[in-house]
Write a protein that holds these residues in place. Structure first.
Motif, mmCIF file in Angstrom:
data_model
loop_
_atom_site.group_PDB
_atom_site.id
_atom_site.type_symbol
_atom_site.label_atom_id
_atom_site.label_comp_id
_atom_site.label_asym_id
_atom_site.label_seq_id
_atom_site.Cartn_x
_atom_site.Cartn_y
_atom_site.Cartn_z
ATOM 1 N N LYS A 197 0.814 -1.213 0.000
ATOM 2 C CA LYS A 197 0.000 0.000 0.000
ATOM 3 C C LYS A 197 0.849 1.265 0.000
ATOM 4 O O LYS A 197 0.311 2.376 -0.098
ATOM 5 N N ARG A 198 2.169 1.094 0.083
ATOM 6 C CA ARG A 198 3.051 2.262 0.153
ATOM 7 C C ARG A 198 3.111 2.973 -1.202
ATOM 8 O O ARG A 198 3.175 2.350 -2.245
ATOM 9 N N LYS A 199 3.068 4.277 -1.176
ATOM 10 C CA LYS A 199 3.135 5.091 -2.389
ATOM 11 C C LYS A 199 4.465 5.853 -2.421
ATOM 12 O O LYS A 199 4.892 6.394 -1.397
ATOM 13 N N PRO A 200 5.123 5.951 -3.603
ATOM 14 C CA PRO A 200 4.741 5.274 -4.844
ATOM 15 C C PRO A 200 4.968 3.778 -4.759
ATOM 16 O O PRO A 200 5.870 3.313 -4.055
ATOM 17 N N LEU A 201 4.154 3.033 -5.481
ATOM 18 C CA LEU A 201 4.213 1.579 -5.430
ATOM 19 C C LEU A 201 5.528 1.075 -6.016
ATOM 20 O O LEU A 201 5.887 1.405 -7.143
ATOM 21 N N LYS A 202 6.272 0.275 -5.222
ATOM 22 C CA LYS A 202 7.560 -0.247 -5.676
ATOM 23 C C LYS A 202 7.459 -1.649 -6.273
ATOM 24 O O LYS A 202 8.378 -2.096 -6.947
ATOM 25 N N GLU B 121 11.766 -6.303 -1.723
ATOM 26 C CA GLU B 121 10.975 -5.185 -1.216
ATOM 27 C C GLU B 121 10.344 -5.508 0.140
ATOM 28 O O GLU B 121 10.255 -4.639 1.016
ATOM 29 N N LYS C 178 5.379 -3.474 -8.751
ATOM 30 C CA LYS C 178 4.360 -3.375 -9.789
ATOM 31 C C LYS C 178 4.354 -4.645 -10.623
ATOM 32 O O LYS C 178 5.402 -5.085 -11.091
#
Length: 222
Positions: A134-139, A152, A141
């Motif tokens: 849920k962390r932005k920006p999404l690492k 990650e 993808k």
């Protein structure tokens, strides 16, 4: 006392899950057919429950490991030590029915409690994975490899926003993330990590890894 790498591995084979011939634990350090002549690969089978991940972590810190290939179970059990969850060295000469009464799971000579270790870790893996996804920006993808996901997730656990990490040095999972050493899993689905993540998919989070990405990224290392 000084041990060569070979001696260290041989010593481990005589203890814990590495002891029984049936375990067929297999390690390869140095040039190998998967990663080519220029890299050092480490293959791990059925040994992190006895704390063997700490030796691999030390090898990573010394620059001796370019990539790791292991079962998802080994990655999962390695995190017991990172979170300080109880793992007890016992014996295989025991009545498993008696252990089950105490909710203890036996992995050859290692005793792991269902509630205090396994279910606790399941909750922690889901907690940190959900935070990462849920962390932005999404690492992470899609499509992503098992190595990308483990890297990650390891970094997320190292951030330790929730304060549950007890040992950052004795875990190869976390050490590999710190040094960006890729950890490829043998499968994205046949282990407890995948079962933990499958539950998050029901919340709409993307957790499925790509076998094609694993192949492409591993080939790029050779």
């Amino acid at each position: 006392l000084q041990l060569s790498i070979g001696d260290s591995f041989t010593t481990n084979f005589g203890t814990g899950t590495g002891g029984p011939p049936a375990s067929k634990a297999f390690f390869q350090v140095g040039p190998n057919t998967l990663f080519g002549p220029a890299s050092g690969g480490v293959f791990i089978a059925a040994n992190t429950p006895v704390g063997f991940g700490g030796l691999v972590a030390d090898m990573i810190r010394r620059g001796m490991v370019d990539a790791v290939v292991c079962t998802g179970a080994n990655a999962y059990h390695d995190l017991h030590f990172a979170f300080g969850l109880p793992v007890t060295h016992g014996t295989d000469k025991v009545d498993d029915n008696r252990l089950r009464e105490d909710e203890t799971t036996r992995i050859y000579t290692q005793y792991i409690h269902n509630e205090k270790t396994l279910k606790m870790q399941d909750a922690l893996v889901q907690l940190y994975a959900k935070s990462m996804l849920k962390r932005k920006p999404l690492k992470v993808k899609p499509p992503f490899s098992t190595a990308k996901f483990i890297n990650e997730l390891g970094k997320e656990i190292l951030r330790d926003d929730f304060g549950y990490v007890k040992d950052r040095e004795g875990s190869f999972f976390l050490t590999a993330a710190r040094y960006d050493v890729p950890v490829f899993l043998d499968s994205g689905s046949n282990h407890s990590l995948a079962m933990d993540l499958a539950a998050l998919s029901l919340e709409g989070l993307t957790v499925d890894t790509s076998p094609s990405r694993d192949i492409i990224e591993a080939a790029a290392l050779s």
